[in-house]
Design an enzyme around this catalytic site. Structure first.
Site, PDB file in Angstrom:
ATOM      1  N   SER A   1       0.843  -1.197   0.000  1.00 41.61           N
ATOM      2  CA  SER A   1       0.000   0.000   0.000  1.00 41.61           C
ATOM      3  C   SER A   1       0.877   1.246   0.000  1.00 41.61           C
ATOM      4  O   SER A   1       1.780   1.344  -0.837  1.00 41.61           O
ATOM      5  CB  SER A   1      -0.971  -0.042   1.185  1.00 41.61           C
ATOM      6  OG  SER A   1      -2.040   0.853   0.998  1.00 41.61           O
TER       7      SER A   1
ATOM      8  N   HIS B   1      -6.701  -6.822   1.178  1.00 38.60           N
ATOM      9  CA  HIS B   1      -5.647  -5.856   0.901  1.00 38.60           C
ATOM     10  C   HIS B   1      -4.436  -6.167   1.769  1.00 38.60           C
ATOM     11  O   HIS B   1      -4.527  -6.355   2.978  1.00 38.60           O
ATOM     12  CB  HIS B   1      -6.176  -4.446   1.199  1.00 38.60           C
ATOM     13  CG  HIS B   1      -5.205  -3.349   0.911  1.00 38.60           C
ATOM     14  ND1 HIS B   1      -4.420  -3.316  -0.224  1.00 38.60           N
ATOM     15  CD2 HIS B   1      -4.899  -2.213   1.606  1.00 38.60           C
ATOM     16  CE1 HIS B   1      -3.677  -2.224  -0.221  1.00 38.60           C
ATOM     17  NE2 HIS B   1      -3.946  -1.542   0.892  1.00 38.60           N
TER      18      HIS B   1
END
Length: 784
Positions: free
Chosen positions: A227, A356
């Site tokens: 991320s 994620h």
């Protein structure tokens, strides 16, 4: 001439990590091998040329040509580095001279002293059992980032704790007390990725100093993160050539994604909505709405890692990550690896079916292969990895201009006019001119394009085309010259902007009463309606679901606004006013139309059934003196607003032009916003980009007054308060009437000459609406 090192000189720089299966180095023993290369030209952003596709990684920045000779790559790489520092993240300082490091009790401590201040990095070090030397993995915030630690069996694991350099934040505010800024007080403007990549390099310096104590193999260092930390790993790997393998996991916009491609694919991280603590604020100022003028893009950030190894990991179902853009960038950088015949040093895997920053089971072997080959020199590991769901994405259109360089006999065409970013008023007439040189002097025609759409052609020099009746919009125009052998050459791209003509807004002699009812003055036929018809959020919105218009008048003290909204469901349940039913008004008082907002720009939001809360951008803008009222109607609601000129930080005058827009938000079922309409903007970026506002022009020489039919009457009602009968005096004929309660709901209606029965009404406050469709009076009364 740019200094260019020959291959022998480059090979002298490499570490001992070298394999017989390729002839190019895997890693280097210095942070940057190109320190002696010439600086590229770094023009002012206003002087940059727009290029809508992905720039050629092999082209010199001064336009002198291109080179695919690896001996030139370190200098070309440093040109990309200089551009990214200049236009995105700010300079990454060189290695300071005063660095010390120690290792004790499992902790690595690195101290960096500069300007009389000391920054300290500490990391817990996990060392494998055995004799070593061991490869090293530096994980962003964790020993192995977000990847399973078992994939790094036999590898020293060291976390980089980024808050020890600069603090992570979700806002654009920087903490001047962060350790990095104390070392470099003149660099408080730089993006975090400049500071964080500097910090990773200083951690590597410390590992070098204690190399023998921890038994580290400096020729096999990898970095990884996910991320925003995936971006951190990417910038670190790109800016430090001592890193042999970079693993970038789900980095999204500002990471592997191309800024240009992301601009075309919807709700993803872009230049205009990324985190501006991560990047310099000037990137938004200079390139919002002008992304094509960036002289580089992030396929070239990835290419800075070449010839070292790079693995990209994605997660397509997470829309915000914009993996389609990352895929196009991956295909672009793959061409660089292919050109140097080191295809197996790059791989990408965009797999679904996982959370994620969690690695899907299928990708364990993919990561393991890269670890085995580039940390343990296992030549048998298969790193030819290409996994993606983007079969329908035409990545070639973004890179074909340099993927297959033009024939030298092809014509060379330049779009000479108009100037880039020229502004016109709709409906516009724009003449484009082009010049062509051709070795064979046999050009057959020049075609003119708006993006991919052909809009005209000319077969004789001087080449030109006039585009007529051009509507509001921003257009990217190019030219293509074709010769008798069907060889073609493409031109530069010129952006032309067509804006709506200014709308006249009249001064009023009669100030409306701010009560949510439509006073007679609003029905003056001179007043233009700002109809919200452009869909910004949602699809195929029905008129009864969301529609509306606004009107505006002004006097010396205030701006007056009226919005009539049709909405079949009302919501007011979110802490964010823009996620509920509301209206938004935007002002650019000096009509400069430049991003980001300056002191003359403001947005004011008024939520349905809120009554007291006014949303403002920028935050902290005064709302003192603003008065507004919201009333429900049978089909929606009405908003009436008074904004003092002082809140707009402006004063009115006849002929003054201002930026302006009107928008409506719709929430049908609670939670997030379901629809949004605007009068002028065609994308939902007005909250930070005044350049997409429309334009209004104040007219003070022909002030408005109430229609003569009402000026002739002195309409009164009595008694007030009333119990059973309400009498109306001052109308000379039968008239229509409506009685509306304080919530805006219709209670009575009909026709009368003078008397209205109100005995059926409950006690309370009401409004009597009398008149015709063009002229209405609204008079407040009390039912006892």
């Amino acid at each position: 001439m740019k200094p260019k090192l020959n291959l022998v000189a480059i090979l002298i720089c490499i570490c001992t990590a070298f394999s017989s299966y390729a002839q190019l180095p895997f890693v280097y023993d210095t942070e940057n091998t190109g320190t002696n290369c010439a600086e590229p030209p770094l023009p002012d952003p206003s002087d940059l040329t727009n290029y809508p596709n992905l720039p050629d990684p092999f082209s010199w920045s001064d336009g002198s040509g291109r080179s695919t000779d690896f001996a030139d790559w370190e200098c070309r790489r440093n040109e990309i580095k200089a551009e990214i520092e200049e236009y995105e993240i700010g300079p990454k300082p060189d290695r300071p001279s005063n660095i010390t490091a120690s290792y004790a009790d499992g902790t690595l401590t690195v101290e960096v002293t500069e300007n009389g201040e000391t920054l300290t990095l500490t990391s817990n070090v996990i060392i494998p059992s055995g004799t070593g030397p061991f490869p090293v993995v530096i994980g962003m915030n964790n020993p192995t980032g977000s990847l399973p630690s078992e994939l790094f069996d036999g590898v020293i694991q060291i976390p980089f704790m980024h808050n020890q350099v600069v603090t992570y934040t979700q806002t654009s505010n920087r903490n001047a007390d962060d350790p990095y800024y104390k070392l470099y007080p003149d660099l408080t403007y730089v993006g975090n990725y400049s500071a964080w990549s500097w910090g990773v390099s200083r951690l590597i310096d410390g590992i070098e100093i204690v190399q023998d104590q921890i038994n580290a193999d400096l020729g096999h260092i990898t970095v990884t993160g996910c991320s925003y930390a995936g971006k951190m790993a990417l910038f670190s790997g790109a800016f430090d050539e001592r890193i042999a393998l970079t693993i970038v996991q789900e980095s999204g916009g500002g990471g592997i994604n191309s800024w240009r491609v992301s601009e075309t694919i919807g709700n993803v991280e872009k230049i205009d909505n990324t985190n501006y603590s991560w990047f310099m604020e000037s990137m938004r100022t200079n390139f919002q709405g002008r992304v094509g003028t960036l002289p580089h893009d992030h396929h070239e950030l990835m290419a800075m890692i070449v010839p070292r190894a790079l693995l990209v990991l994605g997660n397509p179902p997470y829309e915000w990550l914009g993996d389609e853009s990352g895929y196009v960038s991956s295909r672009a950088v793959q061409e660089v690896y292919k050109t140097f015949e080191i295809d197996d040093r790059f791989g990408f895997s965009f797999r679904s079916g996982h959370n994620h920053c969690s690695l899907p089971t299928e990708s364990n072997s993919e990561v393991q292969a890269f670890v085995d080959k580039f940390l343990f020199d296992d030549d048998t590991a298969n790193t030819n990895i290409e996994v993606h769901p983007f079969q329908d994405v035409d990545y070639n259109k973004w890179i074909e201009a340099w993927k297959e360089p033009a024939d030298p006999n092809a014509p060379v065409v330049t779009l000479d006019g108009p100037e880039n970013n020229s502004i016109y008023e709709a409906p516009a007439e724009i003449t484009f001119t082009a010049s062509v040189t051709d070795m064979d002097n046999n050009v057959s025609k020049v075609e003119f394009y708006n993006d991919d759409e052909k809009i005209g052609e000319d077969t004789t020099a001087p080449y030109s085309f006039t585009w007529t009746e051009v509507p509001v919009g921003s257009y990217f125009i190019s030219a293509e010259a074709i010769d008798a052998e069907d060889l073609a050459g493409s031109s530069n791209v010129v952006n032309v902007i067509v804006r709506a003509p200014s709308v006249e807004v009249f001064k009023t002699e009669v100030a409306p009463t701010i009560d949510g009812n439509i006073d007679a003055i609003w029905n003056n036929p001179k007043i233009v309606s700002f109809n919200a018809e452009n869909i910004l959020v949602g699809t195929s919105l029905e008129a009864n679901d969301l529609s509306g218009m606004a009107k505006m008048i002004w006097d010396e003290d205030n701006v007056y606004l009226l919005a009539q909204v049709t909405d079949d469901a009302y919501q007011n349940d979110s802490p964010n006013i823009y996620e509920d039913d509301n209206v938004e008004f935007y002002f650019d008082a000096d009509n400069s139309k430049t991003a980001p907002y300056d002191d003359n720009d403001a947005q004011f939001s008024f939520g349905w059934n809120d009554g007291t809360t006014i949303g403002v951008i920028p935050a902290g803008r005064s709302t003192e003196g603003i008065n507004y009222s919201i009333m429900d109607t049978d089909t929606g609601y009405t908003v009436e607003i008074q904004i003092p000129w002082s809140n707009l930080q402006s004063t009115p005058e006849d002929g003054k032009e201002m930026g302006f827009d009107f928008m409506i938000n719709d929430d049908d079922d609670g939670g997030g916003r379901d629809g949004k309409l605007s009068w002028n903007a065609t994308e939902d970026q007005a909250w930070q980009d005044p350049s997409i506002f429309g334009t209004i022009k104040l007219v003070g020489s022909d002030a408005l007054s109430v229609d003569e039919r009402f000026k002739a009457h002195s309409v009164i009602i009595y008694p007030n308060p009333a119990q059973n009968i309400l009498l109306v005096e001052g109308m000379d004929k039968e008239f229509d009437y409506k009685v509306i309660d304080i919530t805006g709901r219709l209670q009575l209606s009909g026709k009368t000459k003078s008397a209205i029965k109100i005995d059926g009404l409950a006690q309370g406050v009401y409004f009597l609406n009398i008149g015709d469709s063009l002229n209405k009076n609204n008079i407040k009364f009390i039912k006892e």
